[in-house]
Design an enzyme around this catalytic site. Sequence first.
Site, PDB file in Angstrom:
ATOM      1  N   TYR A 142      -1.376  -8.411  -6.015  1.00 33.02           N
ATOM      2  CA  TYR A 142      -0.558  -8.481  -7.229  1.00 33.02           C
ATOM      3  C   TYR A 142       0.844  -7.993  -6.900  1.00 33.02           C
ATOM      4  CZ  TYR A 142       1.052  -7.598 -12.016  1.00 33.02           C
ATOM      5  OH  TYR A 142       1.757  -7.595 -13.192  1.00 33.02           O
ATOM      6  N   ASP A 238       4.751  -4.865  -0.089  1.00 26.24           N
ATOM      7  CA  ASP A 238       4.851  -4.433  -1.482  1.00 26.24           C
ATOM      8  C   ASP A 238       4.148  -3.083  -1.573  1.00 26.24           C
ATOM      9  OD1 ASP A 238       4.597  -3.893  -4.147  1.00 26.24           O
ATOM     10  OD2 ASP A 238       4.132  -5.954  -4.730  1.00 26.24           O
ATOM     11  N   LYS A 266       6.807   2.400  -9.674  1.00 26.80           N
ATOM     12  CA  LYS A 266       6.690   3.587 -10.535  1.00 26.80           C
ATOM     13  C   LYS A 266       6.627   4.935  -9.828  1.00 26.80           C
ATOM     14  CE  LYS A 266       2.524   1.007 -10.823  1.00 26.80           C
ATOM     15  NZ  LYS A 266       1.993  -0.068 -11.634  1.00 26.80           N
TER      16      LYS A 266
END
Length: 427
Positions: A142, A238, A266
């Site tokens: 994702y 990522d 985050k």
Amino acid sequence: MESSEALFERAKKVMPGGVNSPVRAFRSVGLTPRFIEKADGAYIWDVEGNRYIDYVCSWGPMILGHNHPVIREAVEKAIKDGLSFGASTKREVEIAELMIDMVPHIEMVRMVNSGTEAVMSAVRLARGATGRDKILKFEGCYHGHSDCMLVKAGSSAVEEQGKPSSAGVPVGTAQDTLTAPFNDLAAVEELFRRYPGAIACVIVEPVAANMGVVGPDSGFLQGLRALCDKEGSLLIFDEVITGFRLAEGGAQSYFGVKADLVTFGKIIGGGMPVGAYAGSRALMEQVAPCGPVYQAGTLSGNPVAMAAGLAQLRYLHSHPEVYTALSEKASYLAQGLRKAAATTGAPVQINQVGSLVAPFFTPDAVHSFTSASKSDLKKYAAYFEKMLRRGIYLAPAQFEAMFVSYAHSAADLDETVQAARDVFAQL
Ligand code: HOZ
């Protein structure tokens, strides 16, 4: 006191599905979401006052536990001086310097507001720097919700160009995203053969943490590095989930593999909305205003978010023992869960890499999206519900991770394992 049920009824009238992010609707587990009122350390409390041991940890950033005093105090101090300037601040320089110090192979950083934005921008940079349009991603990884990432593989071997996995994604955009199975180097090689000189970048979650948790097979990341070098493509890690979590240098140091570009999310905001992308000076100077790749944002480098992120990263940098503790805690939990499954005879796989853990309700080892998809989703839903009733808050969907934080105590982990043992026996 307004219950979660009542709040969800109100929410559904004014927000799609009653939520601001789909997984929070608890649809995969068929329950009403708990509305959370507060959090501290390893715990969250819902609006009815129920306390849970939290393994969502805001999907990763709460690596030190919720409401950590060092981060809270940094935010309290920062807000006294204003909330947003849309102009440069000293903290942006400090956090970029610190990230470059902590993470290998990066020389420049651009702050954005989320992991989605970081990936979208890094992919644009890869395309701009290579002059190529196609990108290659992996099934089950994702990378946020930008158009080029909401793509699934074509339906046959000769039709490997992507198809939109969401309404609203243009077919033309999806066709430029190629998809290979995670941990399948031969498939990557084949795609490079079919599209010579056309693939700008390979993007990968070094540890896939959005299909449960699936680590890279030995040699997979090294193989991607070698293929990218051979084909003139850029390798993007990522690291929205793995950055500053697997190690202070993230997956690049944990696995000893260099990426050309790294995306963060985050975790570098300590709980505030932050993302970033980073790489070599030569690559990053392709970004505006130095170079032709445009990207901008009013809230990028927001002073309050930077204060939170700086406090979290400084703490991690000056407390290397956090990483040893995180791994030990997660290993203890994973071993306890494995033992619980074995004792009860439940066919459960427990995958763990660093402080990321995931159970799969299948008798077979899980190393790809295909094997992850064999997990019995009804069993996961039943497991989730029963664990929730015992005060353990897990990801409300199978294809997510359990995040262990520095705040989880041995007693919390033991309580979790004991609850899992009881629940496995009932499934
Ligand atoms: N995409 C996140 C899970 N992988 C969900 C984030 C959220 O709902 O907060």
